[in-house]
Design an enzyme around this catalytic site. Structure first.
Site, PDB file in Angstrom:
ATOM      1  N   HIS A  19       0.841  -1.207   0.000  1.00 46.44           N
ATOM      2  CA  HIS A  19       0.000   0.000   0.000  1.00 46.44           C
ATOM      3  C   HIS A  19       0.875   1.255   0.000  1.00 46.44           C
ATOM      4  CE1 HIS A  19      -2.968  -2.756   2.273  1.00 46.44           C
ATOM      5  NE2 HIS A  19      -3.549  -2.508   1.128  1.00 46.44           N
ATOM      6  N   LYS A  43     -15.905  -7.792   4.937  1.00 48.92           N
ATOM      7  CA  LYS A  43     -14.766  -8.069   5.826  1.00 48.92           C
ATOM      8  C   LYS A  43     -15.062  -7.710   7.280  1.00 48.92           C
ATOM      9  CE  LYS A  43     -11.194  -7.488   2.335  1.00 48.92           C
ATOM     10  NZ  LYS A  43     -10.122  -6.640   1.814  1.00 48.92           N
ATOM     11  N   ARG A  92      -2.259  -5.505  -8.534  1.00 51.48           N
ATOM     12  CA  ARG A  92      -1.074  -6.340  -8.304  1.00 51.48           C
ATOM     13  C   ARG A  92      -0.917  -7.443  -9.322  1.00 51.48           C
ATOM     14  NH1 ARG A  92      -3.074  -8.026  -2.763  1.00 51.48           N
ATOM     15  NH2 ARG A  92      -4.924  -7.707  -4.026  1.00 51.48           N
ATOM     16  N   SER A 130      -3.075  -8.058   3.038  1.00 61.83           N
ATOM     17  CA  SER A 130      -3.155  -7.903   4.502  1.00 61.83           C
ATOM     18  C   SER A 130      -3.466  -9.234   5.187  1.00 61.83           C
ATOM     19  CB  SER A 130      -4.202  -6.849   4.858  1.00 61.83           C
ATOM     20  OG  SER A 130      -3.864  -5.630   4.262  1.00 61.83           O
TER      21      SER A 130
HETATM   22  N1  COA Z   1      -0.230  -4.017  -1.617  1.00 65.83           N
HETATM   23  C1  COA Z   1      -0.562  -4.975  -0.771  1.00 65.83           C
HETATM   24  N2  COA Z   1      -1.819  -5.423  -0.616  1.00 65.83           N
HETATM   25  C2  COA Z   1      -2.751  -4.842  -1.358  1.00 65.83           C
HETATM   26  C3  COA Z   1      -2.484  -3.817  -2.267  1.00 65.83           C
HETATM   27  C4  COA Z   1      -1.139  -3.402  -2.392  1.00 65.83           C
HETATM   28  N3  COA Z   1      -0.778  -2.448  -3.214  1.00 65.83           N
HETATM   29  N4  COA Z   1      -3.619  -3.443  -2.860  1.00 65.83           N
HETATM   30  C5  COA Z   1      -4.575  -4.209  -2.331  1.00 65.83           C
HETATM   31  N5  COA Z   1      -4.072  -5.055  -1.433  1.00 65.83           N
HETATM   32  C6  COA Z   1      -4.753  -6.080  -0.665  1.00 65.83           C
HETATM   33  C7  COA Z   1      -5.327  -5.559   0.600  1.00 65.83           C
HETATM   34  O1  COA Z   1      -4.431  -5.642   1.674  1.00 65.83           O
HETATM   35  C8  COA Z   1      -6.499  -6.458   0.797  1.00 65.83           C
HETATM   36  O2  COA Z   1      -6.070  -7.658   1.368  1.00 65.83           O
HETATM   37  P1  COA Z   1      -7.017  -8.556   2.241  1.00 65.83           P
HETATM   38  O3  COA Z   1      -8.238  -8.844   1.407  1.00 65.83           O
HETATM   39  O4  COA Z   1      -6.179  -9.733   2.465  1.00 65.83           O
HETATM   40  O5  COA Z   1      -7.345  -7.805   3.493  1.00 65.83           O
HETATM   41  C9  COA Z   1      -6.956  -6.765  -0.609  1.00 65.83           C
HETATM   42  O6  COA Z   1      -5.841  -6.558  -1.416  1.00 65.83           O
HETATM   43  C10 COA Z   1      -8.084  -5.922  -1.036  1.00 65.83           C
HETATM   44  O7  COA Z   1      -7.708  -4.611  -1.139  1.00 65.83           O
HETATM   45  P2  COA Z   1      -8.126  -3.376  -0.222  1.00 65.83           P
HETATM   46  O8  COA Z   1      -7.300  -2.251  -0.687  1.00 65.83           O
HETATM   47  O9  COA Z   1      -8.113  -3.679   1.235  1.00 65.83           O
HETATM   48  O10 COA Z   1      -9.484  -3.077  -0.687  1.00 65.83           O
HETATM   49  P3  COA Z   1     -10.806  -3.651  -0.276  1.00 65.83           P
HETATM   50  O11 COA Z   1     -11.153  -4.518  -1.394  1.00 65.83           O
HETATM   51  O12 COA Z   1     -11.005  -4.215   1.047  1.00 65.83           O
HETATM   52  O13 COA Z   1     -11.511  -2.234  -0.278  1.00 65.83           O
HETATM   53  C11 COA Z   1     -13.190  -0.682  -0.597  1.00 65.83           C
HETATM   54  C12 COA Z   1     -12.641  -2.041  -0.939  1.00 65.83           C
HETATM   55  C13 COA Z   1     -13.151  -0.399   0.896  1.00 65.83           C
HETATM   56  C14 COA Z   1     -12.395   0.392  -1.321  1.00 65.83           C
HETATM   57  C15 COA Z   1     -14.630  -0.732  -1.126  1.00 65.83           C
HETATM   58  O14 COA Z   1     -15.331  -1.766  -0.477  1.00 65.83           O
HETATM   59  C16 COA Z   1     -15.346   0.585  -0.928  1.00 65.83           C
HETATM   60  O15 COA Z   1     -15.220   1.482  -1.743  1.00 65.83           O
HETATM   61  N6  COA Z   1     -16.118   0.677   0.160  1.00 65.83           N
HETATM   62  C17 COA Z   1     -16.911   1.853   0.445  1.00 65.83           C
HETATM   63  C18 COA Z   1     -18.383   1.550   0.157  1.00 65.83           C
HETATM   64  C19 COA Z   1     -18.657   1.678  -1.333  1.00 65.83           C
HETATM   65  O16 COA Z   1     -18.588   2.738  -1.903  1.00 65.83           O
HETATM   66  N7  COA Z   1     -18.976   0.537  -1.929  1.00 65.83           N
HETATM   67  C20 COA Z   1     -19.224   0.450  -3.354  1.00 65.83           C
HETATM   68  C21 COA Z   1     -17.943   0.126  -4.077  1.00 65.83           C
HETATM   69  S1  COA Z   1     -18.257  -0.120  -5.784  1.00 65.83           S
END
Ligand code: COA
Length: 162
Positions: A19, A43, A92, A130
């Site tokens: 990140h 999550k 990634r 993560s």
């Molecule tokens: N390096 C290391 N790990 C990375 C990474 C990077 N550059 N980019 C992503 N990841 C990993 C994260 O650690 C995470 O790992 P995990 O699933 O093991 O915990 C995984 O990839 C997913 O990425 P993350 O960045 O945590 O995103 P997410 O998918 O959990 O987040 C939100 C999604 C929060 C952005 C999305 O749900 C959101 O926008 N929520 C707000 C509500 C909303 O508007 N919803 C409609 C969306 S269309």
């Protein structure tokens, strides 16, 4: 792209060097970057939103133009309220693409003025997420090449607690 406000949303449970790599790249492209601890309803995070925000703040505190915030609602609503027009996501591997594509298209349907920018972390971080970090830390493994010292400390405190 200077002059536009960008948001880098994620769960960040916890923030990793992968990140941080994306934050470094994005902060060179945009004069203002908001790292947003947002809610992924699928999550159940290990760290509270406050704990995740505090860790990210410690990690980015010397970086000009980068702020950290938390939000529980729709990303596009936060973007509108904060005059942000760019959403940053890290890509990634091909496996990330389908989910990211779906989110990008949904966000565009909800808010036409949002542009999604995908940044590619350096190859040493492409395997990282993560979940892997939490898993290794839970069993006492060395996570020092995955997360900064402040996060390592919080992980060991978390898993030492009875
Ligand atoms: N390096 C290391 N790990 C990375 C990474 C990077 N550059 N980019 C992503 N990841 C990993 C994260 O650690 C995470 O790992 P995990 O699933 O093991 O915990 C995984 O990839 C997913 O990425 P993350 O960045 O945590 O995103 P997410 O998918 O959990 O987040 C939100 C999604 C929060 C952005 C999305 O749900 C959101 O926008 N929520 C707000 C509500 C909303 O508007 N919803 C409609 C969306 S269309």
């Amino acid at each position: 792209m200077k002059g536009r406000i960008a948001i880098y949303p994620g769960t960040f449970d916890p923030i990793t060097y992968g990140h941080i790599d994306v934050i470094e790249q994005a902060s060179k492209l945009f004069s203002k970057l908001i790292v947003l601890v947002a809610r992924n309803t699928t999550k159940t995070p290990l760290f509270s939103s406050e704990e995740r925000i505090a860790m990210i703040k410690e990690v980015v505190r010397t970086r000009n133009g980068v702020t950290v915030d938390g939000f529980n609602g729709l990303l596009v609503d936060y973007a509108k309220d904060h005059k942000a027009t760019v959403v940053i996501r890290g890509l990634r591997a091909v496996s990330d693409f389908e989910y990211e594509f779906q989110m990008a298209q949904t966000n565009r349907k909800l808010a036409k003025n949002i542009d999604v920018v995908f940044l590619v972390p350096h190859d040493q971080y492409t395997f990282l997420n993560s979940t892997i970090v939490r898993e290794v830390a839970r069993f006492g493994g060395d996570v020092s090449s995955f997360v900064p010292p402040v996060v390592r400390k919080r992980l060991s405190e978390k898993f030492l607690q009875p």
